[in-house]
Design a protein around this motif. Sequence first.
Motif, PDB file in Angstrom:
ATOM      1  N   LEU A   1       0.774  -1.278  -0.091  1.00 37.93           N
ATOM      2  CA  LEU A   1      -0.174   0.062   0.195  1.00 37.93           C
ATOM      3  C   LEU A   1       0.859   1.186  -0.069  1.00 37.93           C
ATOM      4  CD1 LEU A   1      -2.741  -1.050   2.736  1.00 37.93           C
ATOM      5  CD2 LEU A   1      -2.703  -1.337   0.102  1.00 37.93           C
ATOM      6  N   GLY A   2       2.247   1.172  -0.121  1.00 33.74           N
ATOM      7  CA  GLY A   2       3.008   2.400  -0.195  1.00 33.74           C
ATOM      8  C   GLY A   2       4.022   2.774   1.055  1.00 33.74           C
ATOM      9  N   ILE A   3       3.646   1.958   2.152  1.00 33.21           N
ATOM     10  CA  ILE A   3       4.404   2.295   3.251  1.00 33.21           C
ATOM     11  C   ILE A   3       4.998   1.083   3.965  1.00 33.21           C
ATOM     12  CG2 ILE A   3       4.743   3.500   5.515  1.00 33.21           C
ATOM     13  CD1 ILE A   3       2.147   5.111   4.904  1.00 33.21           C
ATOM     14  N   ALA A   4       6.106   1.105   3.859  1.00 31.68           N
ATOM     15  CA  ALA A   4       6.883  -0.121   4.445  1.00 31.68           C
ATOM     16  C   ALA A   4       6.293  -0.416   6.073  1.00 31.68           C
ATOM     17  CB  ALA A   4       8.441  -0.010   4.595  1.00 31.68           C
ATOM     18  N   PRO A   5       6.192  -1.581   6.410  1.00 31.67           N
ATOM     19  CA  PRO A   5       5.509  -1.971   7.727  1.00 31.67           C
ATOM     20  C   PRO A   5       6.159  -1.360   9.111  1.00 31.67           C
ATOM     21  CG  PRO A   5       5.802  -3.813   6.490  1.00 31.67           C
ATOM     22  CD  PRO A   5       6.559  -2.770   5.757  1.00 31.67           C
ATOM     23  N   GLN A   6       7.655  -1.208   8.939  1.00 24.74           N
ATOM     24  CA  GLN A   6       8.162  -0.462  10.182  1.00 24.74           C
ATOM     25  C   GLN A   6       8.071   0.812  10.443  1.00 24.74           C
ATOM     26  OE1 GLN A   6      12.490  -1.096   9.687  1.00 24.74           O
ATOM     27  NE2 GLN A   6      12.991   0.104  11.491  1.00 24.74           N
ATOM     28  N   TRP A   7       7.670   1.703   9.260  1.00 24.20           N
ATOM     29  CA  TRP A   7       7.432   2.902   9.665  1.00 24.20           C
ATOM     30  C   TRP A   7       6.133   3.662   9.516  1.00 24.20           C
ATOM     31  CZ3 TRP A   7      12.024   3.814  10.597  1.00 24.20           C
ATOM     32  CH2 TRP A   7      13.151   3.178   9.965  1.00 24.20           C
ATOM     33  N   VAL A   8       4.889   2.615   9.646  1.00 24.90           N
ATOM     34  CA  VAL A   8       3.758   3.282   9.639  1.00 24.90           C
ATOM     35  C   VAL A   8       3.292   3.722  10.908  1.00 24.90           C
ATOM     36  CG1 VAL A   8       1.053   2.248   9.423  1.00 24.90           C
ATOM     37  CG2 VAL A   8       2.893   1.553   8.066  1.00 24.90           C
ATOM     38  N   GLU A   9       3.581   3.384  11.934  1.00 24.79           N
ATOM     39  CA  GLU A   9       3.188   4.075  13.375  1.00 24.79           C
ATOM     40  C   GLU A   9       4.069   5.448  13.486  1.00 24.79           C
ATOM     41  OE1 GLU A   9       1.651   1.672  16.760  1.00 24.79           O
ATOM     42  OE2 GLU A   9       3.573   0.759  16.382  1.00 24.79           O
ATOM     43  N   ALA A  10       5.314   5.339  13.151  1.00 30.16           N
ATOM     44  CA  ALA A  10       6.018   6.794  13.070  1.00 30.16           C
ATOM     45  C   ALA A  10       5.580   7.786  12.450  1.00 30.16           C
ATOM     46  CB  ALA A  10       7.527   6.607  13.009  1.00 30.16           C
ATOM     47  N   ALA A  11       5.270   7.354  11.005  1.00 30.27           N
ATOM     48  CA  ALA A  11       4.361   8.226  10.314  1.00 30.27           C
ATOM     49  C   ALA A  11       2.972   8.967  10.655  1.00 30.27           C
ATOM     50  CB  ALA A  11       4.207   7.644   8.886  1.00 30.27           C
ATOM     51  N   ALA A  12       2.394   7.825  11.371  1.00 35.30           N
ATOM     52  CA  ALA A  12       1.210   8.171  11.773  1.00 35.30           C
ATOM     53  C   ALA A  12       1.279   9.320  13.071  1.00 35.30           C
ATOM     54  CB  ALA A  12       0.388   6.930  12.744  1.00 35.30           C
ATOM     55  N   PHE A  13       2.328   9.239  13.811  1.00 38.89           N
ATOM     56  CA  PHE A  13       2.373  10.363  15.022  1.00 38.89           C
ATOM     57  C   PHE A  13       2.841  11.656  14.154  1.00 38.89           C
ATOM     58  CE2 PHE A  13       1.405   6.893  17.526  1.00 38.89           C
ATOM     59  CZ  PHE A  13       0.610   7.412  18.471  1.00 38.89           C
ATOM     60  N   ALA A  14       3.671  11.511  12.925  1.00 36.02           N
ATOM     61  CA  ALA A  14       3.988  13.118  12.355  1.00 36.02           C
ATOM     62  C   ALA A  14       2.652  13.463  11.909  1.00 36.02           C
ATOM     63  CB  ALA A  14       4.985  12.491  11.220  1.00 36.02           C
ATOM     64  N   TRP A  15       1.782  12.614  11.479  1.00 36.98           N
ATOM     65  CA  TRP A  15       0.428  13.111  11.120  1.00 36.98           C
ATOM     66  C   TRP A  15      -0.363  13.639  11.826  1.00 36.98           C
ATOM     67  CZ3 TRP A  15      -4.729  11.393  10.967  1.00 36.98           C
ATOM     68  CH2 TRP A  15      -5.557  11.941   9.810  1.00 36.98           C
ATOM     69  N   PHE A  16      -0.417  12.991  13.173  1.00 32.41           N
ATOM     70  CA  PHE A  16      -1.112  13.448  14.258  1.00 32.41           C
ATOM     71  C   PHE A  16      -0.767  14.739  14.886  1.00 32.41           C
ATOM     72  CE2 PHE A  16      -2.275   8.876  15.177  1.00 32.41           C
ATOM     73  CZ  PHE A  16      -3.514   8.717  14.726  1.00 32.41           C
ATOM     74  N   ALA A  17       0.565  15.024  14.678  1.00 32.08           N
ATOM     75  CA  ALA A  17       1.384  16.246  15.213  1.00 32.08           C
ATOM     76  C   ALA A  17       0.640  17.467  14.703  1.00 32.08           C
ATOM     77  CB  ALA A  17       2.790  16.124  15.561  1.00 32.08           C
ATOM     78  N   ILE A  18       0.620  17.203  13.130  1.00 31.47           N
ATOM     79  CA  ILE A  18       0.212  18.313  12.050  1.00 31.47           C
ATOM     80  C   ILE A  18      -1.079  18.545  12.626  1.00 31.47           C
ATOM     81  CG2 ILE A  18      -0.615  18.828   9.719  1.00 31.47           C
ATOM     82  CD1 ILE A  18       2.538  19.222  10.530  1.00 31.47           C
ATOM     83  N   GLN A  19      -2.014  17.665  12.832  1.00 31.02           N
ATOM     84  CA  GLN A  19      -3.504  17.580  13.177  1.00 31.02           C
ATOM     85  C   GLN A  19      -3.513  18.476  14.481  1.00 31.02           C
ATOM     86  OE1 GLN A  19      -4.923  16.441  10.025  1.00 31.02           O
ATOM     87  NE2 GLN A  19      -6.565  15.793  11.687  1.00 31.02           N
ATOM     88  N   THR A  20      -2.720  18.197  15.387  1.00 25.39           N
ATOM     89  CA  THR A  20      -2.678  19.057  16.744  1.00 25.39           C
ATOM     90  C   THR A  20      -2.236  20.438  16.594  1.00 25.39           C
ATOM     91  OG1 THR A  20      -1.956  17.048  17.987  1.00 25.39           O
ATOM     92  CG2 THR A  20      -1.443  19.225  19.170  1.00 25.39           C
ATOM     93  N   ILE A  21      -1.391  20.717  15.769  1.00 22.70           N
ATOM     94  CA  ILE A  21      -0.871  22.247  15.704  1.00 22.70           C
ATOM     95  C   ILE A  21      -1.899  22.862  14.755  1.00 22.70           C
ATOM     96  CG2 ILE A  21       1.519  21.602  16.154  1.00 22.70           C
ATOM     97  CD1 ILE A  21       2.101  22.219  13.120  1.00 22.70           C
ATOM     98  N   GLU A  22      -2.730  22.204  13.989  1.00 23.63           N
ATOM     99  CA  GLU A  22      -3.728  22.649  13.297  1.00 23.63           C
ATOM    100  C   GLU A  22      -5.106  23.070  13.932  1.00 23.63           C
ATOM    101  OE1 GLU A  22      -3.727  24.359  10.350  1.00 23.63           O
ATOM    102  OE2 GLU A  22      -1.768  23.979   9.938  1.00 23.63           O
ATOM    103  N   ARG A  23      -5.006  22.567  15.214  1.00 20.66           N
ATOM    104  CA  ARG A  23      -6.199  22.343  16.232  1.00 20.66           C
ATOM    105  C   ARG A  23      -7.398  21.545  15.527  1.00 20.66           C
ATOM    106  NH1 ARG A  23      -5.723  25.916  20.319  1.00 20.66           N
ATOM    107  NH2 ARG A  23      -8.313  25.912  20.351  1.00 20.66           N
TER     108      ARG A  23
END
Length: 373
Positions: free
Chosen positions: A328-350
């Motif tokens: 699906l385009g993301i290697a298994p090892q990096w999915v969770e770390a990518a998720a928290f990068a994305w969550f952090a953007i959600q946070t600062i964008e309120r």
Amino acid sequence: MSNLSHPVYAIGVMSGTSVDGVDAVLLEISNHCSIRLIATHSEPFPEHLREGILALTQPGNNEIDRAGELHKELGFVYAQTSKELISRPGLPGIEDISVIGCHGQTVRHRPDNKHPFTLQLGCGATIAQQTGISAVTDFRSADMAVGGQGAPFAPFFHHFVFSKENTVRAIVNLGGIANVTILDGNNKDTVVGFDSGPANGLMDTWIQKHLNVAFDEDGKWATSGTLNQKLLDCMMNEPYLMRSAPKSTGRELFNEAWIEKMCQQYNKDISPEDVQSTLGRFTAESIAIQIPKCVEEIFVCGGGANNLWLMRQLSESCDPPVKTTEALGIAPQWVEAAAFAWFAIQTIERKRSSIPSVTGARKSVITGALHFA
């Protein structure tokens, strides 16, 4: 996310219940909906740090001092990993990165207490000051404040990146604990997610006890043993497996004492390698029985995706085909770390980034605590 004509960059940092080390990714987010992994980096935990984390997952002496020291040390480790991630030439500089999202290291998760709480260590202020990039940590507490389990959190990200029209998919994360996300492409407003039980955690615990190594590479030790069906039957009677979602769990339940209890219930001599083989099969079957019949495809992420033997066990236990998120385009090892990068953007964008149907919360909330650089 704000209407920006240029990409937004965020770092995601993750260390999970396997307690093997830190994964970090640099994520590029464009046009509100397109993500791309720019860089990745992993750092194993020093042995003293790993031992300190594992010691804190169970009640013990002098916990406050030990937790405080570890909280600060992990902050330095997460900061250093983030700096290593972006040290290569040609990558965006510190001034171009909006935020670091750091999950932190879970040392206690008590969603069923009278006053439920969850504790992830890793000092966000230290991360921000050491890197010069603002950091978001403590993602789970806001959900628990409105009655949620505080876990699992990844389903929101899975929904964002892995949903497919008219297809029902399961995303299975194999960390120390396994969590499952059900994505119904026929009804995109409904997301189901839950911790199904153990993944690598019990096998890691057992091999460390008997062979003094951190994990069973490709299940080689498990392969030397034989599945014990009667012991497996004892394990499959674990009440947690029968609980309905929303639900979450951790090392508080699935630990060495749990394995010993299962062996006592079996009440016969059994070799350590046979226990290991049976633990692997238990991981696979405990996941399989909790995946709805409507699921058409299964994709695996997390460190367990690298254990070929465990992947075979899961494939044998499940009816739908089992692949990894690499497809699906993301290697298994990096999915969770990518998720928290994305969550952090959600946070600062309120923006809200929790799903009440997954955690059982009364409402969706903006998650995370922001530490300015």
